[in-house]
Every structure is written in structure tokens, then in C-alpha cells.
Design an enzyme around this catalytic site. Sequence first.
Site, PDB file in Angstrom:
ATOM      1  CG  HIS A 108       8.098   4.827   1.052  1.00 28.57           C
ATOM      2  ND1 HIS A 108       7.780   5.910   1.849  1.00 28.57           N
ATOM      3  CD2 HIS A 108       8.047   3.741   1.873  1.00 28.57           C
ATOM      4  CE1 HIS A 108       7.570   5.500   3.084  1.00 28.57           C
ATOM      5  NE2 HIS A 108       7.707   4.193   3.123  1.00 28.57           N
ATOM      6  CG  HIS A 134      -0.032   0.020   2.512  1.00 30.89           C
ATOM      7  ND1 HIS A 134       0.317  -1.133   3.191  1.00 30.89           N
ATOM      8  CD2 HIS A 134       0.577   1.033   3.170  1.00 30.89           C
ATOM      9  CE1 HIS A 134       1.092  -0.816   4.211  1.00 30.89           C
ATOM     10  NE2 HIS A 134       1.273   0.495   4.218  1.00 30.89           N
TER      11      HIS A 134
HETATM   12  P1  2AM Z   1       6.790   1.866   5.971  1.00 25.46           P
HETATM   13  O1  2AM Z   1       6.124   1.026   4.947  1.00 25.46           O
HETATM   14  O2  2AM Z   1       7.677   2.895   5.408  1.00 25.46           O
HETATM   15  O3  2AM Z   1       7.429   1.066   7.082  1.00 25.46           O
HETATM   16  C1  2AM Z   1       1.822   0.494   8.404  1.00 25.46           C
HETATM   17  O4  2AM Z   1       2.733   0.123   9.378  1.00 25.46           O
HETATM   18  C2  2AM Z   1       2.377   1.600   7.548  1.00 25.46           C
HETATM   19  O5  2AM Z   1       2.686   2.733   8.341  1.00 25.46           O
HETATM   20  C3  2AM Z   1       3.655   1.189   6.845  1.00 25.46           C
HETATM   21  O6  2AM Z   1       3.518   1.499   5.486  1.00 25.46           O
HETATM   22  C4  2AM Z   1       4.737   2.011   7.502  1.00 25.46           C
HETATM   23  O7  2AM Z   1       5.598   2.641   6.631  1.00 25.46           O
HETATM   24  C5  2AM Z   1       4.023   3.112   8.175  1.00 25.46           C
HETATM   25  N1  2AM Z   1       4.695   3.324   9.446  1.00 25.46           N
HETATM   26  C6  2AM Z   1       4.892   2.420  10.411  1.00 25.46           C
HETATM   27  N2  2AM Z   1       5.528   2.972  11.457  1.00 25.46           N
HETATM   28  C7  2AM Z   1       5.755   4.259  11.141  1.00 25.46           C
HETATM   29  C8  2AM Z   1       6.355   5.356  11.804  1.00 25.46           C
HETATM   30  N3  2AM Z   1       6.849   5.255  13.035  1.00 25.46           N
HETATM   31  N4  2AM Z   1       6.416   6.519  11.151  1.00 25.46           N
HETATM   32  C9  2AM Z   1       5.919   6.644   9.916  1.00 25.46           C
HETATM   33  N5  2AM Z   1       5.315   5.657   9.244  1.00 25.46           N
HETATM   34  C10 2AM Z   1       5.241   4.469   9.842  1.00 25.46           C
END
Ligand code: 2AM
Length: 189
Positions: free
Chosen positions: A129, A40
Site C-alpha cells: 500500500h 513510497h
Molecule cells: P505506513 O506507511 O503504512 O505507516 C516509514 O515509517 C514506513 O514504514 C511507512 O511507510 C510505514 O508504513 C512503515 N512503518 C512505520 N511503522 C511501522 C510499523 N510499526 N510496522 C510496519 N510498518 C511500519
Amino acid sequence: MRLFVALALPSSSVSDLERVVAPLRPAWPGLRWTGQEAWHLTLAFLGEVEDGLESRLGTRLERAAARHASLLLSLRGAGAFPAPGRARVLWAGIQGDRRGLAALAASVAAGARRAGAPPSGEGRRYQPHLTLARCRAPADVRPLVEQLSGYDGRPWTASEVYLIRSRPGGEPRYQTLGTWRLRASPASH
Ligand code: 2AM
């Protein structure tokens, strides 16, 4: 509960990317690869949100979505945070209406804040991304970024914003709590 707001990809975009990523995974077993079912585009990560805030959040997300036109996007190339030579996250890049995407992400973040669920990492620049893999320790993924550099997925129109509950270790891991439509883009009339 742990919540985030995201855009979904059509299954054709997912399967196109999976075809390219699948052969790469076995050569890099040290990475924690994401599966295609989890792919996603995050607009805002809200982190732990008090139970009961969902309906206020829904109202705000509906308003935020209604202010933005649907977005023509595509997946292209790859990169890594913080850098390919010492990666924590390997990602596929997003092209197309990046300006519209950033504006939507900003509206979603503002709406979530007003609902009482401020996104974590606010103030950081929004970097669209799609996470392909996470690294337990910083890894040099330059060869992977290079192998994916020519990837140029077919465009799709993102027309809905999703509020998703993340349940690490749960099944399913991601549960959609609500979806709200973006405005139809002028080009699709
Ligand atoms: P990521 O894919 O770059 O890890 C569900 O966990 C979504 O929220 C993921 O797409 C993740 O991004 C994002 N996510 C998880 N932890 C996060 C954080 N501390 N800060 C920003 N985005 C986060």
C-alpha cells in the site's frame, strides 16, 4: 536509527496521484495527510536498528534484490487499515505484479533478519500500500475510499530497492542510505 526498506515511485506517478489527492485534503483536515515527497511503497519496516549494522544489511539487501526481477506496478483505488469505516490509515492500492512484490518483500525481510535487523510485524501478511493519510482516532473514510476507487495510475517498472532512514521531525524526514538493483525483467530485454 530507524530504518525501512522500500520501493520508490517515478515522479510521473507521484504527480498524477497528487493531482487527485490534493483537492481531497482540505475537506478532511482532521486526517494527517502524507505529502507527495514522502510517498513510497514499504517492503519491510525494520524499526530501530543498531548503528553499524548498515553494511551487513546492505550485503543482504543486495543479495535479496539480485534474486528478483524488476516489477511492473501501478497505483489503483484506495482502502484503509483496519477498515474504511474505522480507519487508522488511508492508502492507495498497488496493482500489477503483486505476487513478485510479496516475494521480494519476503526476501528483504529474510535478509534483514539475517543481518540482525528483523522487521517489526513479521508474521503479519504483507499488504502492499501507499499511505495517503493517518488518523489520530479511528475515522470513517468510506467517502474518500469511494472517491478514489476509480483511480488507475499509469504502470511503472520498479527496478531498485531502497534502504531508508526515517527521522521523525528531521529534515529531510527520509534519507536514502543505499539502493540495490533488481534484475532486469525478461520483458524489458
Ligand atoms: P505506513 O506507511 O503504512 O505507516 C516509514 O515509517 C514506513 O514504514 C511507512 O511507510 C510505514 O508504513 C512503515 N512503518 C512505520 N511503522 C511501522 C510499523 N510499526 N510496522 C510496519 N510498518 C511500519
